[in-house]
Write an enzyme that holds these catalytic residues in place. Structure first.
Site, PDB file in Angstrom:
ATOM      1  N   ARG A 107      -2.287   2.713  -1.454  1.00  0.00           N
ATOM      2  CA  ARG A 107      -3.589   2.089  -1.235  1.00  0.00           C
ATOM      3  C   ARG A 107      -4.662   3.125  -1.541  1.00  0.00           C
ATOM      4  O   ARG A 107      -4.517   4.312  -1.220  1.00  0.00           O
ATOM      5  CB  ARG A 107      -3.739   1.598   0.212  1.00  0.00           C
ATOM      6  CG  ARG A 107      -2.913   0.371   0.548  1.00  0.00           C
ATOM      7  CD  ARG A 107      -3.425  -0.870  -0.163  1.00  0.00           C
ATOM      8  NE  ARG A 107      -2.735  -2.090   0.249  1.00  0.00           N
ATOM      9  CZ  ARG A 107      -1.664  -2.592  -0.355  1.00  0.00           C
ATOM     10  NH1 ARG A 107      -1.139  -1.942  -1.397  1.00  0.00           N
ATOM     11  NH2 ARG A 107      -1.108  -3.710   0.076  1.00  0.00           N
ATOM     12  N   GLU A 165     -11.751  -2.408  -4.827  1.00  0.00           N
ATOM     13  CA  GLU A 165     -11.134  -3.079  -5.972  1.00  0.00           C
ATOM     14  C   GLU A 165     -11.771  -4.447  -6.165  1.00  0.00           C
ATOM     15  O   GLU A 165     -12.030  -5.143  -5.178  1.00  0.00           O
ATOM     16  CB  GLU A 165      -9.629  -3.207  -5.759  1.00  0.00           C
ATOM     17  CG  GLU A 165      -8.936  -1.862  -5.670  1.00  0.00           C
ATOM     18  CD  GLU A 165      -7.431  -1.965  -5.449  1.00  0.00           C
ATOM     19  OE1 GLU A 165      -6.904  -3.093  -5.351  1.00  0.00           O
ATOM     20  OE2 GLU A 165      -6.777  -0.906  -5.377  1.00  0.00           O
ATOM     21  N   HIS A 187      -4.232  -1.985 -10.332  1.00  0.00           N
ATOM     22  CA  HIS A 187      -3.398  -2.406  -9.202  1.00  0.00           C
ATOM     23  C   HIS A 187      -2.282  -3.345  -9.678  1.00  0.00           C
ATOM     24  O   HIS A 187      -2.206  -4.515  -9.291  1.00  0.00           O
ATOM     25  CB  HIS A 187      -4.231  -3.075  -8.113  1.00  0.00           C
ATOM     26  CG  HIS A 187      -3.560  -3.032  -6.769  1.00  0.00           C
ATOM     27  ND1 HIS A 187      -4.245  -3.049  -5.590  1.00  0.00           N
ATOM     28  CD2 HIS A 187      -2.239  -2.978  -6.417  1.00  0.00           C
ATOM     29  CE1 HIS A 187      -3.396  -3.006  -4.565  1.00  0.00           C
ATOM     30  NE2 HIS A 187      -2.172  -2.970  -5.049  1.00  0.00           N
TER      31      HIS A 187
END
Length: 327
Positions: A235, A264, A283
């Site tokens: 993360r 994000e 991601h």
């Protein structure tokens, strides 16, 4: 009568069939169809999807909710103690993401070490005019030292690739020792400061929690070798992004490979986008068609089973069942 389920993200056909065999399913996108989602949530016994923070307001709007099934390994979007207090079971999909995310971790290690993105862009600009020399040199990966911060399922898969595929020396920092990894991969336990000081590649794989937020900050980055590369597939909030940018700009570490970020999607004006010694992907840790479908099928089965009182190892908070029975 079948239990009612709201799917707040679209599901593959195979996952939908699993749910429809056991439940009454309503689809309502939690973002694009907010009113329909809230209406469905009000009568739902279960939910399935990902990338939705299940706030207390949403939980208050779902008085019949028994099971939450997330199509992800991580569950930092959920207040687990609050779910448990309310008797709501949370299930995740940890096993399905393991090998695919480990593949990406190693792809980022290799790409950062050999400057793949930077040199690809240079070649496309027509700058390849002579044989490669020092201006194109990267660093070796094989037989270097890999430090894994968080040796869980994915960490063990990365360690296997490193030790057996690349002849690397594997170090790890964990809250507890991992004897299986020590035996299988020759992994050696270190404190976090010792790992950061020794490793040529530092891989971040711990889950996000209050204890791990900004675990890697300016002080930790200063412990790393100037020739070291940081790779984060966990993360973004685990690494202090501003401190990382400063370390990369000043050459205090050699480079980074990043799949995750503090915010994000990554902002178009992020300084990370201007740094040539960073490999950035959006991601995509579990982003293959096969893995995403397997995750959805597992999440659907988790939900169908849990609504029938059958909890698997993917249940994050089995104590919720006991809490549900309390007055």
């Amino acid at each position: 009568m079948k239990k009612r389920v709201v799917a707040y993200r679209k599901l593959p056909a195979a996952a939908l069939r699993i749910l429809e065999a056991a439940c009454d399913v309503t689809f309502a996108d939690a973002d694009a169809q907010r009113d329909a989602f809230l209406a469905a949530l009000a009568g739902a016994h279960g939910t399935i999807g990902n990338k939705l923070k299940l706030t207390r307001d949403l939980l208050d709007a779902a008085p019949n909710l028994e099971v939450v099934s997330t199509i992800s390994a991580g569950y930092d979007d959920f207040d687990v103690p609050e779910l448990t207090r309310r008797g709501i079971v949370l299930c995740n999909t940890p096993d399905e993401v393991t090998e695919t995310t480990a593949d990406l971790m190693f792809a980022l290690i290799l790409a950062a070490a050999r400057r793949i993105a930077e040199l690809d862009a240079s070649t496309r600009r027509g700058e390849w005019q002579a044989s490669s020399g020092p201006a194109q040199f990267g660093v070796d990966v094989h037989h270097k030292t890999l430090g894994i911060v968080g040796l869980g399922r994915i960490g063990a898969a990365v360690a296997r690739r490193a030790a057996h595929g690349f002849g690397m020396n594997v170090l790890y920092a964990n809250r507890s020792r991992n004897p299986a990894a020590e035996e299988a991969f020759g992994a050696q336990w270190r404190t976090l400061p010792a790992l950061l000081a020794e490793a040529d590649f530092v891989c971040i794989l711990v889950p996000l929690s209050p204890a791990t937020e900004k675990l890697i900050g300016a002080a930790e980055l200063r412990l790393m070798k100037s020739s070291a590369i940081l790779v984060n597939c966990a993360r973004g909030q685990i690494v202090d992004e501003a401190a990382l940018i400063e370390a990369l700009r000043e050459g205090r570490i050699l480079g980074a490979g990043l799949d995750v970020f503090e915010r994000e999607p990554l902002a178009a004006d992020s300084p990370l986008l201007t740094l040539p010694n960073v490999v950035i992907v959006p991601h995509i840790g579990s982003a293959t068609a096969q893995t995403r479908e397997a995750m959805a099928r597992r999440a659907a089965q988790n939900l169908a089973d849990a609504l029938q009182g059958q909890l698997s190892e993917t249940c994050v908070n089995p104590a919720a069942v006991d809490a549900r029975a309390l007055p």
